[in-house]
Structures are given as structure tokens and as C-alpha cells.
Design a protein around this motif. Structure first.
Motif, PDB file in Angstrom:
ATOM      1  N   SER A  75      51.883 -54.629  67.938  1.00 20.16           N
ATOM      2  CA  SER A  75      52.006 -53.194  67.191  1.00 20.16           C
ATOM      3  C   SER A  75      53.274 -53.140  66.375  1.00 20.16           C
ATOM      4  O   SER A  75      53.541 -52.091  66.070  1.00 20.16           O
ATOM      5  CB  SER A  75      51.915 -52.278  68.350  1.00 20.16           C
ATOM      6  N   GLY A  76      54.076 -54.340  66.106  1.00 19.64           N
ATOM      7  CA  GLY A  76      55.428 -54.090  65.460  1.00 19.64           C
ATOM      8  C   GLY A  76      56.439 -53.127  65.902  1.00 19.64           C
ATOM      9  O   GLY A  76      57.098 -52.537  65.563  1.00 19.64           O
ATOM     10  N   THR A  77      56.333 -53.251  67.394  1.00 18.06           N
ATOM     11  CA  THR A  77      57.280 -52.621  68.118  1.00 18.06           C
ATOM     12  C   THR A  77      58.680 -53.289  68.688  1.00 18.06           C
ATOM     13  O   THR A  77      58.333 -54.338  68.949  1.00 18.06           O
ATOM     14  CB  THR A  77      56.754 -51.990  69.521  1.00 18.06           C
ATOM     15  N   ALA A  78      59.785 -52.896  68.343  1.00 19.48           N
ATOM     16  CA  ALA A  78      61.012 -53.681  69.015  1.00 19.48           C
ATOM     17  C   ALA A  78      60.970 -53.684  70.317  1.00 19.48           C
ATOM     18  O   ALA A  78      60.677 -52.540  70.961  1.00 19.48           O
ATOM     19  CB  ALA A  78      62.115 -53.032  68.421  1.00 19.48           C
ATOM     20  N   VAL A  79      61.546 -54.677  71.310  1.00 27.12           N
ATOM     21  CA  VAL A  79      61.690 -54.621  72.610  1.00 27.12           C
ATOM     22  C   VAL A  79      62.930 -55.037  72.729  1.00 27.12           C
ATOM     23  O   VAL A  79      63.539 -56.227  72.473  1.00 27.12           O
ATOM     24  CB  VAL A  79      60.596 -55.452  73.263  1.00 27.12           C
ATOM     25  N   CYS A  80      63.670 -54.066  73.477  1.00 28.62           N
ATOM     26  CA  CYS A  80      65.217 -54.503  73.585  1.00 28.62           C
ATOM     27  C   CYS A  80      65.375 -54.204  75.123  1.00 28.62           C
ATOM     28  O   CYS A  80      65.065 -53.268  75.708  1.00 28.62           O
ATOM     29  CB  CYS A  80      66.136 -53.444  72.967  1.00 28.62           C
ATOM     30  N   TRP A  81      65.993 -55.350  75.681  1.00 30.69           N
ATOM     31  CA  TRP A  81      66.490 -55.055  77.081  1.00 30.69           C
ATOM     32  C   TRP A  81      67.850 -54.499  77.033  1.00 30.69           C
ATOM     33  O   TRP A  81      68.835 -55.280  76.652  1.00 30.69           O
ATOM     34  CB  TRP A  81      66.424 -56.689  77.725  1.00 30.69           C
ATOM     35  N   VAL A  82      68.250 -53.529  77.881  1.00 32.48           N
ATOM     36  CA  VAL A  82      69.373 -52.778  77.678  1.00 32.48           C
ATOM     37  C   VAL A  82      69.914 -52.446  79.201  1.00 32.48           C
ATOM     38  O   VAL A  82      68.957 -52.679  80.200  1.00 32.48           O
ATOM     39  CB  VAL A  82      69.066 -51.566  76.766  1.00 32.48           C
ATOM     40  N   TYR A  90      71.144 -56.452  75.988  1.00 32.15           N
ATOM     41  CA  TYR A  90      71.341 -57.595  76.399  1.00 32.15           C
ATOM     42  C   TYR A  90      70.379 -58.752  75.747  1.00 32.15           C
ATOM     43  O   TYR A  90      70.953 -59.886  75.572  1.00 32.15           O
ATOM     44  CB  TYR A  90      70.709 -57.793  77.771  1.00 32.15           C
ATOM     45  N   ALA A  91      69.212 -58.240  75.111  1.00 31.11           N
ATOM     46  CA  ALA A  91      68.369 -59.242  74.568  1.00 31.11           C
ATOM     47  C   ALA A  91      67.305 -58.244  73.712  1.00 31.11           C
ATOM     48  O   ALA A  91      67.210 -57.165  73.962  1.00 31.11           O
ATOM     49  CB  ALA A  91      67.619 -60.201  75.412  1.00 31.11           C
TER      50      ALA A  91
END
Length: 350
Positions: A75-82, A90-91
């Protein structure tokens, strides 16, 4: 304050700019159900259409399935582990853009001195609202910014009654340097960098292509974070010190609450887009799948161009062209799942 994870509900998603929305998830399980991600915790279950999300910020205590990650990527969604409530990155995975329009625009601006100076001046102008800085040099602007920050420290020292002896920061060891107030400032600034980093990655810009700062992999992160220190990290550090709260965790949680209350993520997105596209030009975000060509500019990708190349008469080229990954390729593949043996017609079989 209210638990920020509730912002994940589709009806509560805040539109931050140009079809960009962010969702923060904490202490929940994320799964997939057809074209929606499902957020589940002890209190509620929320379905979110994946196409609505530009950036999903995954906070502590959250787990996510492979299917959900695959859907978000498609879906073109950014996934950020915060960290908690978006503090510290973090990633990260893919950004929401499938094109490189914003990144190209940023690179074009930062590699041209005249345009880079214009963006840098615009950044300083945000510190001096209502003033014309269009003719000032970078040296003049740096001096004015230094004086402004010093006045901020002095103002908050008088306001809180905290003794201020100057900023003491040692690169590489920020929390062991200085007094409690300096450590709080360092901790709060580090958290702010993480938030800005998460937004930059989510938008598809480069954290390293800075306009004021340079030479670091996070130069642009520091550029953006400097826009908000006077409003967030400096007053927060003095407030915490006045209350006797001097741990790094106090700075992180205090900044988290202020950012959530003020919806700073939306402001950061708007500021970045205004800086990189000040005339409001819509930056195209299209995945065109092209190949660069030194004569034609670009040619179509996804095409077998065999037979059209000019092969150089060089034995090294032939040797390189025949090379394969061979023994240098490493693959780690788990075993197949065991299939339960068929037990025949036992009682209860149908």
C-alpha cells in the motif's frame, strides 16, 4: 492524557498534508484482514484501511504479523519502529512514496549553492517571524541564532529560578557531561531527533541531505529539529529541573506528552514540504520504473535490452559478465513445517 493509540481509529485519523496521515500503535497486536490492518488490544479492535495510512509508527509493546507488513508495503505505507509515542526512531521500512520526487527535489536544492542558501534562510526565517532575512549571510544568521538561543536559556532560567551556567555537550557521551539541566537538554534533544527522523523517513526524504548542517547521516534531521527546540526541549528541560525530575526518562516522557498534545508530527510534515517546495508546486510521486541513460536521459525499465548494447572489447568485461554468485551467495532457509500424519478412521473422524 488520553491513550494516543486511539488515534488509530479511521474516523480519528488526522490529515496532515497532501493525503498524508500517521497512525501510532502501542501495546497492541497488528494483523491483516483482506485490505485492512487490524489493531487488537485488551480494550478494542480497530480496522484501518491500509490505503489511508502514509506512516505507521509502531511503539513499544506492539507485535505485527508478516501479512500486515506485506499489506502495508504493497500500500506504500512507511513502517517505523519508534519509542513511546513516536519518540526515537529505531528502524524503518519503505516510505509511503513509490516515486522519488521529494528526494530528487531535496538533492537538487542541496547541491546548488543559491537554492541551498534560499532554503537555509527559510529555516532561519522560521526562528525570526516577521523579519526579512533574505539578504543576510550564513555567518550573520548563525550569529543571530546563537544570540537567540542564549536569550532562550536566560529567559527560562529566570522563569524557573534554575541556575544556568551554559550549555555543556560532549559528542558521543551527551548524558555524562554537564549538570542535570544539561543532561535533560541532551535527552530531550535526542528524543526530538528521533521524531523528526521518523517523519523524514515517512515522507521519503533523505535524513542526510541537510541545508544548514552537513557531513552527517542525520544532517537534515538536525536541521528540522532545530526549528522546534525553543518551543519544546529548552522550556521542558528547565521545567523538569525545577521539579527535581532529572532522569533521561523524565525528559523523554515529558516531550512525548507535549508533542502528542500539540500534534507536532503534522507541523513537521507541513514545514518540510514548505521548505522543499516553497512555491506550493506539487511534487510528482509516480513510480515510473525507468533506467538512467547518459545519452537519452532515461529509458524504460522492465525491458530486456539484450542485443542493443555496445559490448566493449575487453577481456575483463567478458570475465565479469560470466561471473555468478556461486559459493559467495548465502541463503538461510528454515525447514518445511511438519505435516501431521493421517491417523486413519479413528473415532470422531468424518
Amino acid at each position: 492524557m488520553a491513550d494516543i493509540w486511539q488515534k488509530a481509529h479511521p474516523h480519528d485519523l488526522h490529515r496532515i498534508a497532501d493525503r498524508v496521515s500517521s497512525v501510532y500503535i502501542e501495546r497492541s497486536h497488528i494483523d491483516r484482514d483482506e485490505n485492512a490492518v487490524v489493531v487488537i488490544n485488551k480494550r478494542d479492535t480497530v480496522r484501518i484501511p491500509a490505503a489511508m495510512i502514509a506512516v505507521m509508527l509502531i511503539g513499544p509493546g506492539t507485535r505485527i504479523t508478516h501479512g500486515a507488513v506485506q499489506l502495508l508495503g504493497d500500500s506504500g505505507t512507511a513502517v517505523c519502529w519508534v519509542g513511546e509515542q513516536g519518540v526515537r526512531l529505531y528502524a524503518s521500512g519503505l516510505g509511503p512514496s513509490r516515486g522519488t520526487g521529494l528526494l530528487y527535489r531535496q538533492a537538487w536544492l542541496v547541491t546548488r549553492p543559491k537554492e541551498r542558501l534560499t532554503v537555509a534562510r527559510a529555516m532561519y526565517a522560521k526562528r525570526f517571524p516577521g523579519e526579512d532575512v533574505s539578504t543576510q549571510t550564513m555567518q550573520q544568521l548563525r550569529g543571530r541564532e546563537g544570540a537567540r538561543v542564549r536569550k532562550q536559556y536566560q529567559h527560562h532560567a529566570r522563569r524557573t529560578g534554575i541556575t544556568w551556567t551554559g550549555r555543556d555537550y560532549r559528542p558521543g557521551d551527551p548524558f555524562a557531561a554537564g549538570d542535570d539541566l544539561n543532561r535533560l537538554l541532551s535527552a530531550a534533544n535526542t528524543a526530538l531527533y528521533g521524531i523528526c527522523h521518523a517523519v523524514i523517513v515517512g515522507l521519503g526524504a533523505s535524513p542526510g541531505l541537510g541545508f544548514v548542517h552537513t557531513g552527517s547521516a542525520t544532517s537534515f534531521v538536525m536541521d528540522i529539529a532545530d526549528l522546534y527546540k525553543a518551543d519544546y526541549t529548552i522550556p521542558l528541560a528547565f521545567d523538569l529541573a525545577a521539579q527535581g525530575l532529572t532522569e533521561e526518562r523524565d525528559a523523554r516522557l515529558g516531550l512525548r506528552d507535549r508533542i502528542a498534545h500539540d500534534k507536532l508530527l503534522a507541523r513537521i510534515v507541513g514545514d518540510i514540504k514548505a521548505l522543499l517546495s516553497p512555491d506550493g508546486t506539487d511534487i510528482p510521486d509516480i513510480d515510473v520504473n525507468e533506467l538512467w541513460d547518459d545519452k537519452h536521459g532515461t529509458v524504460a525499465g522492465g525491458v530486456n535490452w539484450a542485443g542493443t548494447e555496445d559490448i566493449p572489447d575487453d577481456p575483463l568485461y567478458a570475465e565479469f559478465n560470466q561471473a555468478s554468485m556461486g559459493d559467495d551467495h548465502i541463503a538461510v532457509i528454515g525447514p518445511e513445517f511438519d505435516t501431521p500424519p493421517h491417523r486413519g478412521n479413528e473415532p470422531g473422524d468424518t
